[in-house]
Write a protein that holds these residues in place. Structure first.
Motif, PDB file in Angstrom:
ATOM      1  N   VAL A  93       3.751 -15.557   7.816  1.00  0.00           N
ATOM      2  CA  VAL A  93       4.624 -15.675   6.632  1.00  0.00           C
ATOM      3  C   VAL A  93       4.401 -14.457   5.738  1.00  0.00           C
ATOM      4  O   VAL A  93       3.256 -14.116   5.407  1.00  0.00           O
ATOM      5  N   ASP A  94       5.469 -13.782   5.374  1.00  0.00           N
ATOM      6  CA  ASP A  94       5.374 -12.626   4.468  1.00  0.00           C
ATOM      7  C   ASP A  94       6.711 -12.506   3.729  1.00  0.00           C
ATOM      8  O   ASP A  94       7.767 -12.727   4.318  1.00  0.00           O
ATOM      9  N   PRO A  95       6.681 -12.157   2.437  1.00  0.00           N
ATOM     10  CA  PRO A  95       7.956 -11.992   1.732  1.00  0.00           C
ATOM     11  C   PRO A  95       8.759 -10.808   2.262  1.00  0.00           C
ATOM     12  O   PRO A  95       9.968 -10.726   2.033  1.00  0.00           O
TER      13      PRO A  95
ATOM     14  N   ASN B 215     -10.210  -0.703   2.705  1.00  0.00           N
ATOM     15  CA  ASN B 215      -9.425   0.378   3.295  1.00  0.00           C
ATOM     16  C   ASN B 215      -8.926  -0.009   4.684  1.00  0.00           C
ATOM     17  O   ASN B 215      -9.341  -1.011   5.262  1.00  0.00           O
ATOM     18  N   ALA B 216      -8.037   0.837   5.186  1.00  0.00           N
ATOM     19  CA  ALA B 216      -7.367   0.537   6.449  1.00  0.00           C
ATOM     20  C   ALA B 216      -8.353   0.553   7.612  1.00  0.00           C
ATOM     21  O   ALA B 216      -8.214  -0.213   8.573  1.00  0.00           O
ATOM     22  N   GLN B 217      -9.349   1.434   7.494  1.00  0.00           N
ATOM     23  CA  GLN B 217     -10.353   1.541   8.555  1.00  0.00           C
ATOM     24  C   GLN B 217     -11.001   0.183   8.823  1.00  0.00           C
ATOM     25  O   GLN B 217     -11.146  -0.244   9.966  1.00  0.00           O
TER      26      GLN B 217
ATOM     27  N   GLY C 101      -9.630  -7.897   5.109  1.00  0.00           N
ATOM     28  CA  GLY C 101      -8.804  -6.871   4.448  1.00  0.00           C
ATOM     29  C   GLY C 101      -9.030  -6.836   2.947  1.00  0.00           C
ATOM     30  O   GLY C 101     -10.044  -7.309   2.421  1.00  0.00           O
ATOM     31  N   ASP C 102      -8.025  -6.325   2.246  1.00  0.00           N
ATOM     32  CA  ASP C 102      -8.160  -6.071   0.807  1.00  0.00           C
ATOM     33  C   ASP C 102      -8.332  -7.333  -0.026  1.00  0.00           C
ATOM     34  O   ASP C 102      -8.757  -7.252  -1.176  1.00  0.00           O
ATOM     35  N   ASN C 103      -7.965  -8.516   0.533  1.00  0.00           N
ATOM     36  CA  ASN C 103      -8.093  -9.722  -0.293  1.00  0.00           C
ATOM     37  C   ASN C 103      -9.405 -10.467  -0.051  1.00  0.00           C
ATOM     38  O   ASN C 103      -9.619 -11.541  -0.597  1.00  0.00           O
TER      39      ASN C 103
ATOM     40  N   TYR D  45       2.775   0.862   6.506  1.00  0.00           N
ATOM     41  CA  TYR D  45       1.596   1.701   6.762  1.00  0.00           C
ATOM     42  C   TYR D  45       1.334   2.512   5.493  1.00  0.00           C
ATOM     43  O   TYR D  45       1.862   3.602   5.302  1.00  0.00           O
ATOM     44  N   GLN D  46       0.520   1.947   4.601  1.00  0.00           N
ATOM     45  CA  GLN D  46       0.360   2.512   3.252  1.00  0.00           C
ATOM     46  C   GLN D  46      -0.177   3.949   3.213  1.00  0.00           C
ATOM     47  O   GLN D  46       0.243   4.719   2.336  1.00  0.00           O
ATOM     48  N   PRO D  47      -1.077   4.358   4.119  1.00  0.00           N
ATOM     49  CA  PRO D  47      -1.543   5.743   4.036  1.00  0.00           C
ATOM     50  C   PRO D  47      -0.408   6.783   4.141  1.00  0.00           C
ATOM     51  O   PRO D  47      -0.589   7.928   3.735  1.00  0.00           O
TER      52      PRO D  47
ATOM     53  N   TYR E 156      -1.516  -5.032   7.306  1.00  0.00           N
ATOM     54  CA  TYR E 156      -2.454  -4.521   8.311  1.00  0.00           C
ATOM     55  C   TYR E 156      -3.152  -5.651   9.050  1.00  0.00           C
ATOM     56  O   TYR E 156      -3.101  -5.769  10.270  1.00  0.00           O
ATOM     57  N   VAL E 157      -3.861  -6.503   8.248  1.00  0.00           N
ATOM     58  CA  VAL E 157      -4.678  -7.551   8.851  1.00  0.00           C
ATOM     59  C   VAL E 157      -3.783  -8.574   9.547  1.00  0.00           C
ATOM     60  O   VAL E 157      -4.029  -8.946  10.701  1.00  0.00           O
ATOM     61  N   GLY E 158      -2.734  -9.018   8.850  1.00  0.00           N
ATOM     62  CA  GLY E 158      -1.874 -10.056   9.417  1.00  0.00           C
ATOM     63  C   GLY E 158      -1.252  -9.619  10.734  1.00  0.00           C
ATOM     64  O   GLY E 158      -1.283 -10.354  11.728  1.00  0.00           O
TER      65      GLY E 158
HETATM   66  C1  LIG Z   1      -0.921   4.848  -1.245  1.00  0.00           C
HETATM   67  C2  LIG Z   1      -2.044   4.296  -0.392  1.00  0.00           C
HETATM   68  C3  LIG Z   1      -2.733   5.151   0.468  1.00  0.00           C
HETATM   69  C4  LIG Z   1      -3.771   4.662   1.258  1.00  0.00           C
HETATM   70  N1  LIG Z   1      -4.426   5.518   2.102  1.00  0.00           N
HETATM   71  C5  LIG Z   1      -5.426   5.060   2.873  1.00  0.00           C
HETATM   72  C6  LIG Z   1      -6.104   5.944   3.761  1.00  0.00           C
HETATM   73  O1  LIG Z   1      -5.801   7.139   3.834  1.00  0.00           O
HETATM   74  N2  LIG Z   1      -7.104   5.425   4.541  1.00  0.00           N
HETATM   75  C7  LIG Z   1      -7.461   4.105   4.486  1.00  0.00           C
HETATM   76  O2  LIG Z   1      -8.362   3.676   5.228  1.00  0.00           O
HETATM   77  N3  LIG Z   1      -6.836   3.235   3.665  1.00  0.00           N
HETATM   78  C8  LIG Z   1      -5.830   3.679   2.858  1.00  0.00           C
HETATM   79  N4  LIG Z   1      -5.175   2.804   2.017  1.00  0.00           N
HETATM   80  C9  LIG Z   1      -5.612   1.377   1.970  1.00  0.00           C
HETATM   81  C10 LIG Z   1      -5.004   0.527   3.089  1.00  0.00           C
HETATM   82  O3  LIG Z   1      -3.631   0.747   3.220  1.00  0.00           O
HETATM   83  C11 LIG Z   1      -5.303  -0.944   2.804  1.00  0.00           C
HETATM   84  O4  LIG Z   1      -6.713  -1.086   2.751  1.00  0.00           O
HETATM   85  C12 LIG Z   1      -4.737  -1.890   3.879  1.00  0.00           C
HETATM   86  O5  LIG Z   1      -3.336  -1.860   3.867  1.00  0.00           O
HETATM   87  C13 LIG Z   1      -5.224  -3.340   3.643  1.00  0.00           C
HETATM   88  O6  LIG Z   1      -4.620  -4.193   4.568  1.00  0.00           O
HETATM   89  P1  LIG Z   1      -4.328  -5.735   4.196  1.00  0.00           P
HETATM   90  O7  LIG Z   1      -3.759  -6.374   5.411  1.00  0.00           O
HETATM   91  O8  LIG Z   1      -5.527  -6.334   3.578  1.00  0.00           O
HETATM   92  O9  LIG Z   1      -3.217  -5.659   3.047  1.00  0.00           O
HETATM   93  P2  LIG Z   1      -1.707  -5.164   3.157  1.00  0.00           P
HETATM   94  O10 LIG Z   1      -1.544  -4.187   4.250  1.00  0.00           O
HETATM   95  O11 LIG Z   1      -1.329  -4.736   1.771  1.00  0.00           O
HETATM   96  O12 LIG Z   1      -0.892  -6.490   3.544  1.00  0.00           O
HETATM   97  C14 LIG Z   1      -0.768  -7.606   2.688  1.00  0.00           C
HETATM   98  C15 LIG Z   1       0.505  -8.354   3.054  1.00  0.00           C
HETATM   99  O13 LIG Z   1       0.513  -9.613   2.409  1.00  0.00           O
HETATM  100  C16 LIG Z   1       1.822  -9.895   1.979  1.00  0.00           C
HETATM  101  N5  LIG Z   1       1.764 -10.912   0.919  1.00  0.00           N
HETATM  102  C17 LIG Z   1       1.460 -10.737  -0.382  1.00  0.00           C
HETATM  103  N6  LIG Z   1       1.527 -11.913  -1.032  1.00  0.00           N
HETATM  104  C18 LIG Z   1       1.879 -12.852  -0.130  1.00  0.00           C
HETATM  105  C19 LIG Z   1       2.110 -14.246  -0.198  1.00  0.00           C
HETATM  106  N7  LIG Z   1       1.969 -14.942  -1.339  1.00  0.00           N
HETATM  107  N8  LIG Z   1       2.473 -14.904   0.924  1.00  0.00           N
HETATM  108  C20 LIG Z   1       2.623 -14.234   2.087  1.00  0.00           C
HETATM  109  N9  LIG Z   1       2.403 -12.906   2.217  1.00  0.00           N
HETATM  110  C21 LIG Z   1       2.038 -12.214   1.118  1.00  0.00           C
HETATM  111  C22 LIG Z   1       2.343  -8.538   1.523  1.00  0.00           C
HETATM  112  O14 LIG Z   1       3.763  -8.512   1.481  1.00  0.00           O
HETATM  113  C23 LIG Z   1       1.772  -7.615   2.598  1.00  0.00           C
HETATM  114  O15 LIG Z   1       2.651  -7.468   3.678  1.00  0.00           O
HETATM  115  C24 LIG Z   1      -4.132   3.278   1.205  1.00  0.00           C
HETATM  116  C25 LIG Z   1      -3.433   2.421   0.340  1.00  0.00           C
HETATM  117  C26 LIG Z   1      -2.406   2.913  -0.455  1.00  0.00           C
HETATM  118  C27 LIG Z   1      -1.669   1.979  -1.379  1.00  0.00           C
END
Ligand SMILES: Cc1cc2nc3c(=O)[nH]c(=O)nc-3n(C[C@H](O)[C@H](O)[C@H](O)COP(=O)(O)OP(=O)(O)OC[C@H]3O[C@@H](n4cnc5c(N)ncnc54)[C@H](O)[C@@H]3O)c2cc1C
Length: 461
Positions: free
Chosen positions: A39-41, A329-331, A306-308, A47-49, A16-18
């Motif tokens: 960079v991503d594996p 969360n995605a929001q 984001g989540d991290n 789109y996790q939702p 999402y964030v990237g």
């Molecule tokens: C089943 C499910 C349902 C959900 N439903 C909702 C919802 O209804 N509403 C809502 O707001 N949120 C929802 N969420 C939460 C939402 O999807 C996350 O908060 C959002 O995806 C976070 O975005 P992010 O970019 O931080 O992480 P992610 O989208 O998870 O992206 C992280 C990326 O980093 C990559 N990565 C990991 N390790 C490495 C590495 N060492 N080097 C390079 N890349 C790496 C991964 O491959 C991935 O592509 C849900 C989550 C899940 C699992």
């Protein structure tokens, strides 16, 4: 990887964030101002939702993922895993899918590696459990559940049948409640096509250590979601946890013991553990510690969201809570990514950074076809909706939030087709071992057994 004289903005993670941060940077950047490297594996953003709906077969798996190279044509997309960061030399180490790890220099860094399933050392969990974080798991679960119906239909052994038709889900947040809602709906639908498997033969169990499910939509709608799932025959055990599940024998803290071939683990997430090797300041639960401007504390060239990341929730803090943090969360991820993208451009040009502040807009959750709950925040009011209307809101919101028009159209087309054609109930579990049948065919054949002469056959019989 290109070698370039331009500054490199390295985006670690194409989720999402990237994805959104890279798009924003590319949109705002002047031609040739920098090289954006993602960079991503995986070569796609998930789109996790939509994972629960993909598990139920309402959406095609390919439509839930967005190919990074197609949506970021002006970025350099590298398939690999960033394993370490050397801040002094401003160099990242990348482990590609194949071959030796290599070093990648950068000038600006975006840390967006998301979260992983949060697990506990429960005996049997690693061997028996399946998570719900990626499309592979979602489709694996769908195939597995349908395969259990095939297995149960093919045997008269009551113990085997009971184990195959018992489904245990641990964790009743968004991911767990939505997944059990969708999968139960799909499995009971599929049962109508079997001769010896009845809808009521299946047992669905949801376990959560908290005293409620769906905390994201508030206590009233959470209680409605629980009652609704129970009215569909789902057994819900709250304030309890799973003690063990060795060989599929599930033991709960409240004393319940069942045998199950399906244990779905959706008990929350934790920040990507790889962060521990990056040498960045981490919060108490392992998140990268950022300021309200999304800059990693103590740096002026590293951002995270984001989540991290642990990002201060400025709306909560202004309302008097000094410990308010944005929930994962995605929001938030989507909105943080846009501010982060702007701040990277400003940082590069020496301009001031913007603060991230977002008031919660509510939450929507689907619990199977035509079933859902929604809580929408309008000013000081929280509007609560349930049932079919909430389900339409869930679909409308996520359908429009899906990145790119290409994917939005495909998702809406999937839903439209599903209104007229029945849901697919085929298990394609064999796709996980596609070479098996060919291997059997290509194996050297055993020497043919000579046919016995007629007289000997008669003697033998
Ligand atoms: C089943 C499910 C349902 C959900 N439903 C909702 C919802 O209804 N509403 C809502 O707001 N949120 C929802 N969420 C939460 C939402 O999807 C996350 O908060 C959002 O995806 C976070 O975005 P992010 O970019 O931080 O992480 P992610 O989208 O998870 O992206 C992280 C990326 O980093 C990559 N990565 C990991 N390790 C490495 C590495 N060492 N080097 C390079 N890349 C790496 C991964 O491959 C991935 O592509 C849900 C989550 C899940 C699992």
């Amino acid at each position: 990887m290109s070698t370039t004289e331009r500054p490199r903005i390295l985006v670690v993670g194409g989720g999402y964030v990237g994805l959104y941060a890279a798009r924003r940077i590319l949109k705002k950047m002047r031609y040739g101002e920098a090289t954006v490297t993602v960079v991503d594996p995986r070569s796609y953003m998930t789109y996790q939702p939509f994972l629960p709906e993909a598990a139920a077969g309402s959406i095609s798996p390919r439509h839930v993922v967005v190919p990074l190279r197609r949506v970021l044509p002006k970025a350099e997309v590298l398939t690999g895993r960033v394993t370490t960061i050397d801040q002094d030399r401003k160099v990242a180490t990348v482990a590609p899918l194949v071959g030796e790890a290599y070093e990648l220099p950068f000038d600006y860094l975006v840390v967006a590696m998301g979260a992983v399933s949060r697990t506990f050392p429960i005996p049997g969990l690693a061997e028996q459990g399946i998570g719900m974080k990626g499309i592979e798991e979602s489709i694996g679960l769908r195939n597995h559940v349908l395969e259990q119906l095939d297995k149960a239909d093919s045997t008269t052994d009551e113990d085997v049948r009971r184990k195959a038709l018992t489904f245990v889900f641990v964790g009743g947040g968004f991911a767990g409640a939505e997944t059990i809602g969708e999968v139960e709906d799909m499995a009971r639908d599929a049962a109508t096509y079997y001769t010896s498997v009845k809808r009521e033969d299946m047992r669905f169990i949801l376990v959560d250590a908290a005293d409620k499910i769906l905390p994201e939509v508030g206590p009233k709608l959470g209680a409605y979601g629980k009652e609704h799932l129970e009215s569909r025959g789902v057994e819900i055990y709250l304030s309890t946890s799973m003690d063990s599940c060795v060989d599929g024998h599930v033991v709960l803290k409240n004393g319940l013991e069942v045998d199950s071939s399906t244990i779905v683990w959706t008990a929350g997430v934790k920040p990507n553990p790889a962060l521990a090797r990056f040498g960045l300041p981490l919060g108490p639960r392992g998140h990268v510690d950022t300021s309200e401007k999304l800059q990693v504390q103590g740096t002026d060239y590293i951002w995270a969201a984001g989540d991290n990341a642990q990002v201060p929730d400025m709306v909560g803090r202004r309302a008097g809570n000094p410990n308010a943090w944005c929930p994962p969360n995605a929001q938030h991820a989507l909105r943080q990514a846009k501010v982060l993208g702007d701040n990277v451009i400003s940082g590069m040009r020496g301009f001031p950074q913007k603060e991230y502040s977002h008031a919660n807009k509510g939450a929507v959750a689907g619990l199977g076809l035509h079933k859902g709950v929604a809580m929408i925040v309008v000013g000081k009011f929280k509007i609560k909706v349930k049932g079919r209307l909430a389900w339409y809101m869930h679909r409308g919101y996520h359908g429009m939030a899906m990145p790119t028009w290409n994917r939005k159209i495909r998702i809406f087309a999937d839903w439209t087709l599903a209104m007229f054609l029945k849901r697919e109930v085929v298990s394609l579990g064999a796709m996980e071992t596609p070479r098996e049948e060919f291997y059997e065919a290509a194996k050297p054949s055993p020497a043919p057994v000579a046919a016995k002469p007629e007289g000997e056959k008669a003697k033998a019989s």
